[in-house]
Design a protein around this motif. Structure first.
Motif, PDB file in Angstrom:
ATOM      1  N   VAL A 122       0.833  -1.202   0.000  1.00  0.00           N
ATOM      2  CA  VAL A 122       0.000   0.000   0.000  1.00  0.00           C
ATOM      3  C   VAL A 122       0.871   1.257   0.000  1.00  0.00           C
ATOM      4  CG1 VAL A 122      -1.696   1.328   1.311  1.00  0.00           C
ATOM      5  CG2 VAL A 122      -1.983  -1.140   1.067  1.00  0.00           C
ATOM      6  N   ALA A 123       1.955   1.240   0.759  1.00  0.00           N
ATOM      7  CA  ALA A 123       2.861   2.388   0.779  1.00  0.00           C
ATOM      8  C   ALA A 123       3.439   2.639  -0.614  1.00  0.00           C
ATOM      9  CB  ALA A 123       3.982   2.150   1.789  1.00  0.00           C
ATOM     10  N   ARG A 124       3.742   1.573  -1.337  1.00  0.00           N
ATOM     11  CA  ARG A 124       4.246   1.705  -2.710  1.00  0.00           C
ATOM     12  C   ARG A 124       3.196   2.359  -3.597  1.00  0.00           C
ATOM     13  NH1 ARG A 124       4.296  -1.136  -7.679  1.00  0.00           N
ATOM     14  NH2 ARG A 124       6.373  -1.378  -8.638  1.00  0.00           N
ATOM     15  N   TRP A 125       1.955   1.927  -3.475  1.00  0.00           N
ATOM     16  CA  TRP A 125       0.844   2.475  -4.250  1.00  0.00           C
ATOM     17  C   TRP A 125       0.636   3.956  -3.944  1.00  0.00           C
ATOM     18  CZ3 TRP A 125      -4.589   2.586  -2.138  1.00  0.00           C
ATOM     19  CH2 TRP A 125      -5.527   3.005  -3.105  1.00  0.00           C
ATOM     20  N   VAL A 126       0.644   4.289  -2.662  1.00  0.00           N
ATOM     21  CA  VAL A 126       0.373   5.658  -2.226  1.00  0.00           C
ATOM     22  C   VAL A 126       1.485   6.612  -2.635  1.00  0.00           C
ATOM     23  CG1 VAL A 126       0.100   7.120  -0.167  1.00  0.00           C
ATOM     24  CG2 VAL A 126      -1.134   4.950  -0.338  1.00  0.00           C
ATOM     25  N   SER A 127       2.697   6.126  -2.787  1.00  0.00           N
ATOM     26  CA  SER A 127       3.837   6.987  -3.099  1.00  0.00           C
ATOM     27  C   SER A 127       3.644   7.789  -4.385  1.00  0.00           C
ATOM     28  CB  SER A 127       5.111   6.152  -3.218  1.00  0.00           C
ATOM     29  OG  SER A 127       5.117   5.383  -4.419  1.00  0.00           O
ATOM     30  N   GLY A 128       2.877   7.252  -5.326  1.00  0.00           N
ATOM     31  CA  GLY A 128       2.673   7.921  -6.598  1.00  0.00           C
ATOM     32  C   GLY A 128       3.778   7.670  -7.607  1.00  0.00           C
ATOM     33  N   ASP A 129       4.816   6.970  -7.189  1.00  0.00           N
ATOM     34  CA  ASP A 129       5.960   6.725  -8.079  1.00  0.00           C
ATOM     35  C   ASP A 129       5.678   5.666  -9.137  1.00  0.00           C
ATOM     36  OD1 ASP A 129       7.396   8.576  -6.623  1.00  0.00           O
ATOM     37  OD2 ASP A 129       8.310   7.078  -5.305  1.00  0.00           O
ATOM     38  N   TYR A 130       4.606   4.904  -8.929  1.00  0.00           N
ATOM     39  CA  TYR A 130       4.321   3.791  -9.840  1.00  0.00           C
ATOM     40  C   TYR A 130       2.883   3.858 -10.354  1.00  0.00           C
ATOM     41  CZ  TYR A 130       8.373   2.157  -7.180  1.00  0.00           C
ATOM     42  OH  TYR A 130       9.592   2.066  -6.559  1.00  0.00           O
ATOM     43  N   ASP A 131       2.341   5.058 -10.465  1.00  0.00           N
ATOM     44  CA  ASP A 131       0.929   5.212 -10.823  1.00  0.00           C
ATOM     45  C   ASP A 131       0.565   4.502 -12.122  1.00  0.00           C
ATOM     46  OD1 ASP A 131       0.387   6.663  -8.582  1.00  0.00           O
ATOM     47  OD2 ASP A 131       0.116   8.591  -9.596  1.00  0.00           O
ATOM     48  N   HIS A 132       1.488   4.430 -13.053  1.00  0.00           N
ATOM     49  CA  HIS A 132       1.208   3.815 -14.348  1.00  0.00           C
ATOM     50  C   HIS A 132       0.931   2.319 -14.237  1.00  0.00           C
ATOM     51  CE1 HIS A 132       5.513   3.252 -13.636  1.00  0.00           C
ATOM     52  NE2 HIS A 132       5.465   2.225 -14.466  1.00  0.00           N
ATOM     53  N   GLU A 133       1.254   1.720 -13.085  1.00  0.00           N
ATOM     54  CA  GLU A 133       1.072   0.281 -12.908  1.00  0.00           C
ATOM     55  C   GLU A 133      -0.305  -0.090 -12.352  1.00  0.00           C
ATOM     56  OE1 GLU A 133       4.164  -1.587 -10.687  1.00  0.00           O
ATOM     57  OE2 GLU A 133       5.788  -0.511 -11.709  1.00  0.00           O
ATOM     58  N   TYR A 134      -1.070   0.912 -11.924  1.00  0.00           N
ATOM     59  CA  TYR A 134      -2.322   0.634 -11.225  1.00  0.00           C
ATOM     60  C   TYR A 134      -3.538   1.107 -12.016  1.00  0.00           C
ATOM     61  CZ  TYR A 134       0.902   0.026  -7.320  1.00  0.00           C
ATOM     62  OH  TYR A 134       1.928  -0.394  -6.513  1.00  0.00           O
ATOM     63  N   THR A 135      -4.601   0.333 -11.940  1.00  0.00           N
ATOM     64  CA  THR A 135      -5.851   0.721 -12.585  1.00  0.00           C
ATOM     65  C   THR A 135      -6.411   1.978 -11.942  1.00  0.00           C
ATOM     66  OG1 THR A 135      -6.327  -1.609 -13.072  1.00  0.00           O
ATOM     67  CG2 THR A 135      -8.170  -0.061 -13.205  1.00  0.00           C
ATOM     68  N   GLU A 136      -6.291   2.079 -10.624  1.00  0.00           N
ATOM     69  CA  GLU A 136      -6.751   3.251  -9.879  1.00  0.00           C
ATOM     70  C   GLU A 136      -5.612   3.747  -9.004  1.00  0.00           C
ATOM     71  OE1 GLU A 136     -10.753   4.503  -7.520  1.00  0.00           O
ATOM     72  OE2 GLU A 136      -9.742   2.745  -6.702  1.00  0.00           O
ATOM     73  N   THR A 137      -5.274   5.002  -9.155  1.00  0.00           N
ATOM     74  CA  THR A 137      -4.208   5.577  -8.330  1.00  0.00           C
ATOM     75  C   THR A 137      -4.747   5.928  -6.945  1.00  0.00           C
ATOM     76  OG1 THR A 137      -4.659   7.861  -9.002  1.00  0.00           O
ATOM     77  CG2 THR A 137      -3.149   6.566 -10.395  1.00  0.00           C
ATOM     78  N   TRP A 138      -3.826   6.195  -6.039  1.00  0.00           N
ATOM     79  CA  TRP A 138      -4.207   6.623  -4.692  1.00  0.00           C
ATOM     80  C   TRP A 138      -5.011   7.930  -4.760  1.00  0.00           C
ATOM     81  CZ3 TRP A 138      -5.042   5.856   0.253  1.00  0.00           C
ATOM     82  CH2 TRP A 138      -4.885   6.886   1.181  1.00  0.00           C
ATOM     83  N   ILE A 139      -4.545   8.883  -5.551  1.00  0.00           N
ATOM     84  CA  ILE A 139      -5.266  10.149  -5.669  1.00  0.00           C
ATOM     85  C   ILE A 139      -6.652   9.916  -6.260  1.00  0.00           C
ATOM     86  CG2 ILE A 139      -5.289  12.412  -6.789  1.00  0.00           C
ATOM     87  CD1 ILE A 139      -3.276  12.130  -4.490  1.00  0.00           C
ATOM     88  N   GLY A 140      -6.734   9.047  -7.255  1.00  0.00           N
ATOM     89  CA  GLY A 140      -8.028   8.730  -7.846  1.00  0.00           C
ATOM     90  C   GLY A 140      -8.966   8.086  -6.835  1.00  0.00           C
ATOM     91  N   PHE A 141      -8.422   7.219  -5.998  1.00  0.00           N
ATOM     92  CA  PHE A 141      -9.218   6.564  -4.952  1.00  0.00           C
ATOM     93  C   PHE A 141      -9.764   7.594  -3.973  1.00  0.00           C
ATOM     94  CE2 PHE A 141      -8.989   4.515  -0.645  1.00  0.00           C
ATOM     95  CZ  PHE A 141     -10.131   3.733  -0.762  1.00  0.00           C
ATOM     96  N   ARG A 142      -8.914   8.500  -3.531  1.00  0.00           N
ATOM     97  CA  ARG A 142      -9.358   9.531  -2.597  1.00  0.00           C
ATOM     98  C   ARG A 142     -10.460  10.380  -3.205  1.00  0.00           C
ATOM     99  NH1 ARG A 142      -4.376  12.866  -0.426  1.00  0.00           N
ATOM    100  NH2 ARG A 142      -6.143  14.060   0.362  1.00  0.00           N
ATOM    101  N   GLN A 143     -10.313  10.737  -4.467  1.00  0.00           N
ATOM    102  CA  GLN A 143     -11.332  11.550  -5.127  1.00  0.00           C
ATOM    103  C   GLN A 143     -12.643  10.789  -5.266  1.00  0.00           C
ATOM    104  OE1 GLN A 143      -9.191  12.496  -8.720  1.00  0.00           O
ATOM    105  NE2 GLN A 143      -8.284  14.367  -7.863  1.00  0.00           N
ATOM    106  N   ARG A 144     -12.564   9.514  -5.589  1.00  0.00           N
ATOM    107  CA  ARG A 144     -13.772   8.684  -5.729  1.00  0.00           C
ATOM    108  C   ARG A 144     -14.544   8.606  -4.413  1.00  0.00           C
ATOM    109  NH1 ARG A 144     -14.273   3.252  -4.507  1.00  0.00           N
ATOM    110  NH2 ARG A 144     -12.127   2.596  -4.913  1.00  0.00           N
ATOM    111  N   SER A 181      -1.919  13.783   6.760  1.00  0.00           N
ATOM    112  CA  SER A 181      -1.022  13.358   5.688  1.00  0.00           C
ATOM    113  C   SER A 181      -1.391  11.958   5.216  1.00  0.00           C
ATOM    114  CB  SER A 181       0.421  13.351   6.195  1.00  0.00           C
ATOM    115  OG  SER A 181       0.586  12.342   7.190  1.00  0.00           O
ATOM    116  N   ASP A 182      -0.848  11.576   4.062  1.00  0.00           N
ATOM    117  CA  ASP A 182      -1.057  10.219   3.572  1.00  0.00           C
ATOM    118  C   ASP A 182      -0.512   9.193   4.560  1.00  0.00           C
ATOM    119  OD1 ASP A 182      -2.254  11.168   1.258  1.00  0.00           O
ATOM    120  OD2 ASP A 182      -0.419  11.053   0.061  1.00  0.00           O
ATOM    121  N   ARG A 183       0.624   9.494   5.155  1.00  0.00           N
ATOM    122  CA  ARG A 183       1.226   8.555   6.116  1.00  0.00           C
ATOM    123  C   ARG A 183       0.287   8.313   7.291  1.00  0.00           C
ATOM    124  NH1 ARG A 183       4.031   8.974  10.770  1.00  0.00           N
ATOM    125  NH2 ARG A 183       4.110  11.248  10.639  1.00  0.00           N
TER     126      ARG A 183
END
Length: 229
Positions: A122-144, A181-183
């Motif tokens: 989850v920390a890897r997902w939230v970092s935003g460094d690998y957004d291209h690997e996920y169907t839904e990004t952390w930011i997208g999840f928060r907005q949803r 914060s995200d953390r």
């Protein structure tokens, strides 16, 4: 002010072929919560995601509540993030559930080993460094989830409501209301118990977190029923 009772679903069936269904313990947790809510809440509406564990949690609550409750209105924005994808991006070999089961069985405490891997994933997902690997990004999840909260408040029309959802949405709602914060949001997510209740007070545009992660109904009846996964 009216109240939103945010309920994390009962214990799901970790390690089973269908994780999304409640375990027997999850059903019992929901029934106990229903009995606890019966003395405190007359909901004008019930909302939930479209996951099986959300619906079954409402069914268990209704059984314990004892009298008829409103039918659950589905808001897909209340669904949990795709935890399987998030874990598999860190551990691709775990897409094969037999491999995951074998790996975890090598640890003295498999559930703890999975939790550690899950938190890292989850920390890897939230970092935003690998957004291209996920169907839904952390930011997208928060907005949803934020959009779903706005929608359910509009539909609630000022009434008290019960919401059956998952730990992730509860954590990001709390994050938004407390400006964390995200953390900190991740730390909150890790401690949300099954069938715990978080309360949001709302009136028009005003919203505040009044209670977070209350599971006293389980502690009072059977402390061994307190679970986090």
């Amino acid at each position: 002010m009216a109240t939103i009772y945010l309920v994390r679903h009962g214990q799901a069936s970790f390690g089973k072929e269908n994780y999304d269904q409640l375990s027997p313990r999850g059903w019992e947790q929901g029934k106990i919560l229903g009995r606890w809510l019966a003395d405190k809440v007359e909901p004008g509406a019930i909302f939930g995601g479209n996951l099986q564990r959300h619906r079954e949690t409402v069914e268990a609550i209704a059984t314990g509540y004892g009298t008829a409750l409103p039918g659950m209105q589905v808001l897909e924005g209340l669904n949990e993030f795709d935890h399987l994808q998030v874990v598999e991006r860190l551990r691709p070999e775990w897409a094969d559930k037999q491999v995951m089961a074998r790996d975890l069985a090598s640890f003295p405490k498999p559930a703890k080993a999975f939790q550690q891997a899950f938190e890292k994933a989850v920390a890897r997902w939230v970092s935003g460094d690998y957004d291209h690997e996920y169907t839904e990004t952390w930011i997208g999840f928060r907005q949803r989830v934020g959009a779903a909260l706005d929608e359910l408040i509009e539909l609630a029309g000022g009434a008290d409501v019960i919401v059956s959802t998952s730990g992730g949405p509860i954590a990001v709602i709390a994050q938004h209301l407390l400006e964390l914060s995200d953390r900190k949001a991740l730390e909150m997510n890790n401690v949300i118990a099954n069938t715990s209740v978080s309360r949001i007070l709302y009136s028009g545009p005003r919203r505040s977190l009044a209670v977070f992660n209350n599971y006293s109904h389980l502690e009072a009846e059977n402390p061994s029923l307190v679970t986090y996964r």
